[in-house]
Design a protein around this motif. Structure first.
Motif, PDB file in Angstrom:
ATOM      1  N   ASP A 217       0.833  -1.200   0.000  1.00 18.66           N
ATOM      2  CA  ASP A 217       0.000   0.000   0.000  1.00 18.66           C
ATOM      3  C   ASP A 217       0.874   1.259   0.000  1.00 18.66           C
ATOM      4  N   GLY A 218       0.670   2.091  -0.995  1.00 14.48           N
ATOM      5  CA  GLY A 218       1.365   3.379  -1.060  1.00 14.48           C
ATOM      6  C   GLY A 218       2.778   3.322  -1.586  1.00 14.48           C
ATOM      7  N   GLY A 219       3.306   2.136  -1.890  1.00 19.37           N
ATOM      8  CA  GLY A 219       4.681   2.099  -2.383  1.00 19.37           C
ATOM      9  C   GLY A 219       5.220   0.704  -2.582  1.00 19.37           C
ATOM     10  N   TRP A 220       6.534   0.564  -2.389  1.00 17.95           N
ATOM     11  CA  TRP A 220       7.236  -0.689  -2.660  1.00 17.95           C
ATOM     12  C   TRP A 220       8.245  -0.950  -1.548  1.00 17.95           C
ATOM     13  N   ILE A 221       8.487  -2.238  -1.291  1.00 17.71           N
ATOM     14  CA  ILE A 221       9.518  -2.648  -0.347  1.00 17.71           C
ATOM     15  C   ILE A 221      10.673  -3.248  -1.136  1.00 17.71           C
ATOM     16  N   LEU A 222      11.881  -2.722  -0.919  1.00 19.51           N
ATOM     17  CA  LEU A 222      13.095  -3.199  -1.597  1.00 19.51           C
ATOM     18  C   LEU A 222      13.974  -3.958  -0.617  1.00 19.51           C
ATOM     19  N   ARG A 243      14.003  -6.951  -9.019  1.00 17.15           N
ATOM     20  CA  ARG A 243      13.075  -7.923  -9.608  1.00 17.15           C
ATOM     21  C   ARG A 243      11.777  -7.970  -8.809  1.00 17.15           C
ATOM     22  N   ASP A 244      10.676  -7.756  -9.512  1.00 19.81           N
ATOM     23  CA  ASP A 244       9.352  -7.761  -8.881  1.00 19.81           C
ATOM     24  C   ASP A 244       8.968  -9.186  -8.490  1.00 19.81           C
ATOM     25  N   LEU A 245       8.681  -9.408  -7.223  1.00 16.46           N
ATOM     26  CA  LEU A 245       8.323 -10.740  -6.751  1.00 16.46           C
ATOM     27  C   LEU A 245       6.999 -11.232  -7.328  1.00 16.46           C
ATOM     28  N   ASP A 246       6.168 -10.308  -7.800  1.00 17.54           N
ATOM     29  CA  ASP A 246       4.859 -10.705  -8.311  1.00 17.54           C
ATOM     30  C   ASP A 246       4.907 -11.152  -9.771  1.00 17.54           C
ATOM     31  N   ASP A 247       5.628 -10.439 -10.618  1.00 17.48           N
ATOM     32  CA  ASP A 247       5.635 -10.806 -12.048  1.00 17.48           C
ATOM     33  C   ASP A 247       7.030 -11.161 -12.577  1.00 17.48           C
ATOM     34  N   ASN A 248       8.045 -11.123 -11.696  1.00 18.51           N
ATOM     35  CA  ASN A 248       9.417 -11.502 -12.048  1.00 18.51           C
ATOM     36  C   ASN A 248      10.066 -10.548 -13.063  1.00 18.51           C
ATOM     37  N   ASN A 278      33.162   3.729  -5.275  1.00 18.16           N
ATOM     38  CA  ASN A 278      32.230   2.619  -5.464  1.00 18.16           C
ATOM     39  C   ASN A 278      31.668   2.179  -4.121  1.00 18.16           C
ATOM     40  N   GLY A 279      30.392   1.847  -4.109  1.00 19.25           N
ATOM     41  CA  GLY A 279      29.763   1.456  -2.861  1.00 19.25           C
ATOM     42  C   GLY A 279      29.071   0.106  -2.926  1.00 19.25           C
ATOM     43  N   LEU A 280      28.962  -0.523  -1.771  1.00 19.56           N
ATOM     44  CA  LEU A 280      28.123  -1.700  -1.575  1.00 19.56           C
ATOM     45  C   LEU A 280      26.853  -1.218  -0.899  1.00 19.56           C
ATOM     46  N   ILE A 281      25.739  -1.321  -1.600  1.00 17.22           N
ATOM     47  CA  ILE A 281      24.455  -0.854  -1.094  1.00 17.22           C
ATOM     48  C   ILE A 281      23.687  -2.027  -0.499  1.00 17.22           C
ATOM     49  N   THR A 282      23.158  -1.833   0.698  1.00 14.48           N
ATOM     50  CA  THR A 282      22.327  -2.842   1.342  1.00 14.48           C
ATOM     51  C   THR A 282      20.958  -2.241   1.636  1.00 14.48           C
ATOM     52  N   MET A 283      19.922  -2.940   1.204  1.00 18.13           N
ATOM     53  CA  MET A 283      18.544  -2.503   1.450  1.00 18.13           C
ATOM     54  C   MET A 283      17.813  -3.566   2.265  1.00 18.13           C
ATOM     55  N   LYS A 284      17.316  -3.159   3.416  1.00 17.80           N
ATOM     56  CA  LYS A 284      16.556  -4.057   4.299  1.00 17.80           C
ATOM     57  C   LYS A 284      15.175  -3.457   4.535  1.00 17.80           C
ATOM     58  N   ASP A 285      14.186  -4.077   3.940  1.00 22.35           N
ATOM     59  CA  ASP A 285      12.801  -3.570   4.053  1.00 22.35           C
ATOM     60  C   ASP A 285      12.760  -2.067   3.808  1.00 22.35           C
ATOM     61  N   CYS A 286      13.423  -1.673   2.730  1.00 23.74           N
ATOM     62  CA  CYS A 286      13.514  -0.253   2.362  1.00 23.74           C
ATOM     63  C   CYS A 286      12.236   0.159   1.625  1.00 23.74           C
ATOM     64  N   PHE A 287      11.472   1.053   2.220  1.00 23.48           N
ATOM     65  CA  PHE A 287      10.206   1.472   1.641  1.00 23.48           C
ATOM     66  C   PHE A 287      10.409   2.710   0.768  1.00 23.48           C
TER      67      PHE A 287
END
Length: 452
Positions: A217-222, A243-248, A278-287
């Motif tokens: 609702d209202g957005g996306w979780i990455l 990658r979208d978990l719903d439609d791949n 250069n960076g290593l990006i980590t996303m944990k339940d990033c809304f």
């Protein structure tokens, strides 16, 4: 009789090049009567040769200018385009070159250059509107070459900002998103980054992204990680492909740096492009809100459009790296003396220089034609891929020979070529490896796909 008179005249003509003090010094070292007897035995051509040698001995020989554009391809530019090229060259020579070796060595970025890049007003080179200059693709390539001619790291920084990150929004974003971000990015008030590759996914990004997105609702979780992301440590805006978990399908998002659940760690220990952060990006339940999903980024085909556009720029960047190495090597060999002569006068060294110039000239003519095709809107993936393969391969050859003609000094950072050698390795690998780009071309010419 006439022959004798001619010889005497020749001797007097020769001696007029020597003053009294010189004759006095010579008389203290040699037997002048014997020397004159030897002179009398010289024929006219030998006397003329000696006279010419004496006449020119005090004059410094004027050498041709150092110019990697051997086929004068700059003549294909308009006066305005040539002026821009020279403007970028002057900026890189005066503002950037004095800094790059120090920052390359310390693995840092020269942030003081960002306001000076802004003054060039060339970011977003080919885009229309949003403050962008709307120049031909040819000029985007020329600018990339001129920056890389001094430093490939700064060319990468500019390419990520102007090409990958701005290009993603320009090609895939909504009008509202373009208005919100592109003017600030064009002025370097907002720094951009592009997050596609992952710790375990590079060449397989088309079908194997492990970073995921989930509609809520209202957005996306990455969730997931991105690796090797240029500019990431200080970027304000990061393009994330997931990658979208719903439609791949692959979706694209505009993520701002302070978004909760979004963290960046600097990658250390690099041997190439050390100025690039250069960076290593980590996303944990990033809304991220719905407004941050790029409207027209709904499959990897959309990602590929951005990559095709920027891959041409990488070929130009490789060409610039090669040109910088060649010109540095040529300058060095004209100054470096061994056995009493500049090493540029030796046959084997000239052989290396000519091979370098041959490769460089082939690269330049190829990328000029590549950009002409891009401006004519007939560029295809395989065209950009062939240029990337060829130019990055030949750049390796050029920088290797540049280091070789410098001998041991070639590994010293102060002569620049050591930096070009290392940076060429990164250019060879990023924006698609040789193998992947070769398969793109191979699929085109055979009609058969060799991809797994």
């Amino acid at each position: 009789m006439n022959s004798t008179i001619s010889k005497i005249k020749g001797i007097f003509n020769l001696l007029k090049h020597i003053d009294i003090d010189q004759i006095s010094k010579i008389s203290q070292k040699v037997d002048l009567p014997k020397l004159m007897d030897q002179f009398s035995k010289l024929d006219e051509n030998q006397i003329k040769g000696l006279a010419k040698m004496l006449d020119s001995s005090g004059r410094k020989k004027e050498l041709p200018p150092i110019n990697g554009d051997f086929y004068e391809l700059h003549m294909k530019l308009t006066e305005e385009q040539r002026a821009i090229q020279l403007q970028v060259r002057e900026f890189m020579e005066k503002e950037a070159k004095p800094l790059v070796n120090r920052y390359w060595l310390t693995d840092d970025f020269p942030h003081e250059l960002i306001p000076k890049f802004k003054k060039l007003n060339l970011c977003g080179v080919t885009y229309e509107g949003y403050g962008c200059p709307n120049l031909p693709f040819l000029m985007e390539g020329v600018i990339a070459m001129e920056i890389a001619r001094v430093d490939a790291s700064l060319a990468t920084f500019f390419g990520v900002q102007s090409g990958l990150s701005m290009g993603s929004i320009y090609m895939c974003g909504s009008e509202e998103q373009k208005q919100k971000y592109l003017p600030g990015m064009q002025q370097f008030d907002l720094i951009g980054a592009f997050g596609l590759t992952e710790p375990e996914v590079g060449s397989g990004a088309a079908g194997g992204l492990t970073t995921t997105c989930k509609k809520v609702d209202g957005g996306w979780i990455l969730n997931g990680q991105k690796k090797w992301i240029g500019n990431a440590t200080f970027a304000d805006v990061i393009i994330i492909w997931a990658r979208d978990l719903d439609d791949n399908q692959v979706k694209g998002f505009i993520v701002e740096k302070d978004t909760p659940g979004f963290e960046v760690e600097k990658i250390k220990g690099k041997m190439a492009l050390r100025i690039v952060q250069n960076g290593l990006i980590t996303m944990k339940d990033c809304f991220v809100a719905d407004s941050q999903k790029m409207e027209h980024a709904n499959s990897f085909k959309d990602t590929a459009k951005v990559l095709q556009m920027t891959r041409a720029g990488v070929a130009w960047m490789a060409t610039g790296c090669a040109r910088g190495a060649y010109e540095s090597a040529l300058e060095y060999t004209r100054k470096r003396k061994q056995f009493g002569k500049p090493i540029a006068s030796f046959q084997l060294v000239q052989g290396h220089l000519v091979e370098m110039l041959s490769n460089l000239t082939a690269m330049q003519t190829l990328v000029f034609r590549l950009s002409e095709m891009q401006d004519a809107d007939i560029l295809k993936d395989e065209h950009a891929s062939l240029a990337k393969v060829f130019c990055s391969l030949r750049t390796r050859d050029v920088v290797a020979q540049a280091r070789e003609v410098m001998g041991g000094n070639g590994i010293l950072l102060e002569h620049d070529v050591a930096r070009f050698v290392a940076d060429a390795e990164a250019i060879y690998s990023y924006e698609g490896t040789k193998e992947i780009n070769s398969l793109i071309v191979g699929r085109s010419i055979t009609g058969m796909s060799a991809f797994v």
